[in-house]
Write a protein that holds these residues in place. Structure first.
Motif, PDB file in Angstrom:
ATOM      1  N   LYS A   1       0.832  -1.210   0.000  1.00 37.65           N
ATOM      2  CA  LYS A   1       0.000   0.000   0.000  1.00 37.65           C
ATOM      3  C   LYS A   1       0.864   1.258   0.000  1.00 37.65           C
ATOM      4  O   LYS A   1       0.669   2.175  -0.811  1.00 37.65           O
TER       5      LYS A   1
ATOM      6  N   GLN B   1      -8.161   0.544   5.261  1.00 38.17           N
ATOM      7  CA  GLN B   1      -7.575   1.722   4.610  1.00 38.17           C
ATOM      8  C   GLN B   1      -6.270   2.163   5.266  1.00 38.17           C
ATOM      9  O   GLN B   1      -5.794   3.276   5.011  1.00 38.17           O
TER      10      GLN B   1
ATOM     11  N   ILE C   1      -8.826   6.211   2.277  1.00 39.72           N
ATOM     12  CA  ILE C   1      -9.757   5.310   1.608  1.00 39.72           C
ATOM     13  C   ILE C   1      -9.164   4.725   0.338  1.00 39.72           C
ATOM     14  O   ILE C   1      -9.500   3.604  -0.062  1.00 39.72           O
TER      15      ILE C   1
ATOM     16  N   MET D   1     -12.618   0.209   9.208  1.00 39.75           N
ATOM     17  CA  MET D   1     -13.237   1.098   8.230  1.00 39.75           C
ATOM     18  C   MET D   1     -14.384   1.899   8.843  1.00 39.75           C
ATOM     19  O   MET D   1     -14.847   2.883   8.271  1.00 39.75           O
TER      20      MET D   1
ATOM     21  N   THR E   1      -3.646   6.621   6.741  1.00 38.34           N
ATOM     22  CA  THR E   1      -5.044   6.198   6.710  1.00 38.34           C
ATOM     23  C   THR E   1      -5.739   6.953   5.586  1.00 38.34           C
ATOM     24  O   THR E   1      -5.826   8.174   5.622  1.00 38.34           O
TER      25      THR E   1
ATOM     26  N   VAL F   1      -7.489   1.050   0.439  1.00 37.31           N
ATOM     27  CA  VAL F   1      -8.208  -0.225   0.513  1.00 37.31           C
ATOM     28  C   VAL F   1      -7.887  -1.014  -0.754  1.00 37.31           C
ATOM     29  O   VAL F   1      -8.076  -0.513  -1.869  1.00 37.31           O
TER      30      VAL F   1
END
Length: 418
Positions: free
Chosen positions: A112, A163, A181, A270, A179, A184
Motif C-alpha cells: 500500500k 484503509q 480510503i 473502516m 489512513t 483499501v
C-alpha cells in the motif's frame, strides 16, 4: 456460536460484495481479479521456505493468461521504510497492471505505502502520514494508484480489508500510519486454510490483534448499531474459539472461525478508529509484536476509559462471563475494572502475558519513550480518537499511570479524569 459465524460471513459479503473472496478454498480467485486489470502483474511474496509451495501454486495458476513481471520478497516483519521505498522504485520501473501482494499485514501494508510513493513519484511517504492525504494528492495530480490485489495469509491485521498502512521507521524505533480510503485493496482474497501453518504465538498475536481492533473501535463508538454488531460478533467468536484453536492448531473449523472474526476486525477499522493501545504499540517495535503489545495494554485502557464507555462495558461483560470476577460496585470504574480483570483472566487461561514485565527484554525506560512518542504530531489522531481524549499537555499526567499499571499488572494504578 455457529449462528454468529454465519452472520459474520453475511456482514463481510454485504461489505465487500464481489471484490472479496474468502473462505476455505478461495485462493484461486486471485487470478480472475488480476485479469480484470490486465495480464502483467508484480508479485510480492515471502522468500522464506514456508511460502515456497504457495509461490509455486500462484505461478502455476498464472498460466499463459498472466505474465509475472518480477517476484519481490516481502518485507521483514514490521515493514521498514527503506524496504517500502525500494519496493516503490521497483513498481515505478516495471509499471505493472496490478500488484499482487501475498502475505500478512506487513506485506500488504508495504505494498500500500509503496504504491503511494510510486504512483505519486514521491521520494518520501512523510507527506502522506495521517488521514486522507493520499486521496487529496491523487486528485491534485490527476493520478491513480496501481490496482492492488491482496492475498491475506495470516488471521489478524485485517490489512487486506482496511484503509491503513503502518510503516516502521527504524531510526526512531517508531511506527507511523497512513489512513486513506484509496489504500483499501481493489480486490482481496483470504483462504482461511492458509492459516493452518501459523504457530501458537503467531495465532495468539493475530487473534488478539483482531480483538484489539474491535475493542478499540467499539470503545470509541457512540450508539452505532453497525459498529456494535460487527465488534461484539468478532469479540464473541474470538473469546469462544481461540482457546479451542490453541488446543487444536490444525483444526480447520477453528481456523475458519478465527479468520472470519479477525476479518470483522479489518472491517471495524473502516467504521472507526483505534486509540491508546495502538498508539503505544507503535513505540514497541523493538520489544514485541504489534498484536501482543495492543492486547496487553487494552485492559488497562479499559479502566481509564470506563467513565465514558459504560454502555459498551455492559455489552462486553456477558461475553467474558466465564472469566468475570465479582463486580464490587455500581459505578463505571467498578464495571471497567471487572471487565478488564476478565480480559486478564482470559489471557492467563490461554497462556498470554498480562503485563509488560512478562515481555522478554522489557526495560522500564521504555515508558519514557512511549510518552514522548505519544506527543508526536503525526500520531495526534490516536490521542484525539480515544474515548477519553488526551492531548500532548496531559499525556504525562494520565498515560503514565496507565503504563505503570500495565508494567505491574495492577489495575488500581490507573487514574481517571475528574
Amino acid at each position: 456460536m455457529d449462528q454468529k459465524i454465519g452472520r459474520a460471513e453475511q456482514i463481510l459479503k454485504d461489505y465487500k460484495k464481489d471484490s472479496y473472496s474468502f473462505g476455505i478454498g478461495s485462493l484461486p480467485a486471485w487470478k480472475n481479479y488480476c485479469l480484470e486489470f490486465g495480464p502483467n502483474f508484480l508479485l510480492l511474496i515471502s522468500g522464506s521456505q514456508w511460502a515456497s509451495k504457495l509461490k509455486q501454486q500462484i505461478l502455476s495458476r498464472a498460466g499463459k493468461e498472466l505474465n509475472c513481471l518480477i517476484i519481490i520478497d516481502s518485507p521483514p516483519i514490521d515493514n521498514p521504510i527503506n524496504y517500502v521505498l525500494d519496493l516503490a522504485a521497483a513498481i515505478d520501473t516495471y509499471k505493472p497492471e496490478s500488484i499482487l501482494a501475498v502475505g500478512g499485514g506487513s506485506a500488504i501494508d508495504s505494498a500500500k505505502a509503496a504504491n503511494v510513493a510510486a504512483s505519486l513519484n514521491a521520494s518520501s511517504i512523510e507527506p502522506f502520514l495521517g488521514i486522507g492525504k493520499v486521496t487529496a494528492e491523487l486528485k491534485k495530480q490527476k493520478k491513480s494508484l496501481f490496482p492492488l490485489v491482496a492475498v491475506q495469509t495470516i488471521a489478524g491485521s485485517g490489512s487486506h480489508l482496511s484503509q491503513n498502512s503502518v510503516i516502521t521507521f527504524p531510526q526512531s524505533g517508531l511506527k507511523k500510519i497512513i489512513t486513506d480510503i484509496s489504500l483499501v485493496p481493489d480486490r482481496s482474497v483470504f483462504d482461511y486454510g492458509l492459516t493452518a501453518s501459523m504457530d501458537r504465538d503467531l495465532t495468539l498475536d493475530g487473534a488478539l490483534d483482531g480483538l484489539s481492533h474491535c475493542l478499540e473501535v467499539y470503545f470509541g463508538s457512540r450508539q452505532d448499531a453497525r459498529i456494535e454488531e460487527v465488534c461484539l460478533n468478532s469479540i464473541s467468536i474470538i473469546v469462544q474459539y481461540l482457546p479451542m484453536l490453541l488446543n487444536e492448531l490444525n483444526n480447520i473449523k477453528y481456523r475458519e472461525a478465527m479468520g472470519i472474526a479477525t476479518d470483522l476486525g479489518g472491517y471495524a477499522l473502516m467504521l472507526g478508529g483505534t486509540s491508546g493501545a495502538h498508539l503505544n504499540s507503535f513505540s514497541m517495535v523493538d520489544l514485541t509484536s504489534h498484536g501482543r503489545a495492543c492486547a496487553i495494554l487494552n485492559p488497562y485502557y479499559t479502566v481509564f476509559y470506563s467513565p465514558a464507555i459504560q454502555n459498551q462495558l455492559e455489552k462486553l461483560a456477558p461475553i467474558f462471563k466465564p472469566y468475570m470476577p465479582k463486580i464490587t460496585g455500581t459505578d463505571p470504574r467498578s464495571l471497567g475494572e471487572a471487565v478488564a480483570q476478565a480480559m486478564l483472566n482470559f489471557y492467563r487461561y490461554i497462556g498470554f502475558p498480562v503485563k509488560l514485565t512478562q515481555l522478554k527484554g522489557y526495560d522500564s525506560g521504555l515508558i519514557d519513550k512511549i510518552l514522548n512518542d505519544a506527543k508526536n504530531p503525526q500520531l495526534a489522531m490516536k490521542l484525539k480518537s480515544m474515548p477519553v481524549a488526551l492531548d500532548p499537555e496531559n499525556v504525562d499526567q494520565f498515560m503514565y499511570p496507565i503504563l505503570k499499571a500495565a508494567e505491574s499488572g495492577q489495575l488500581n494504578l490507573v487514574k481517571n479524569m475528574d
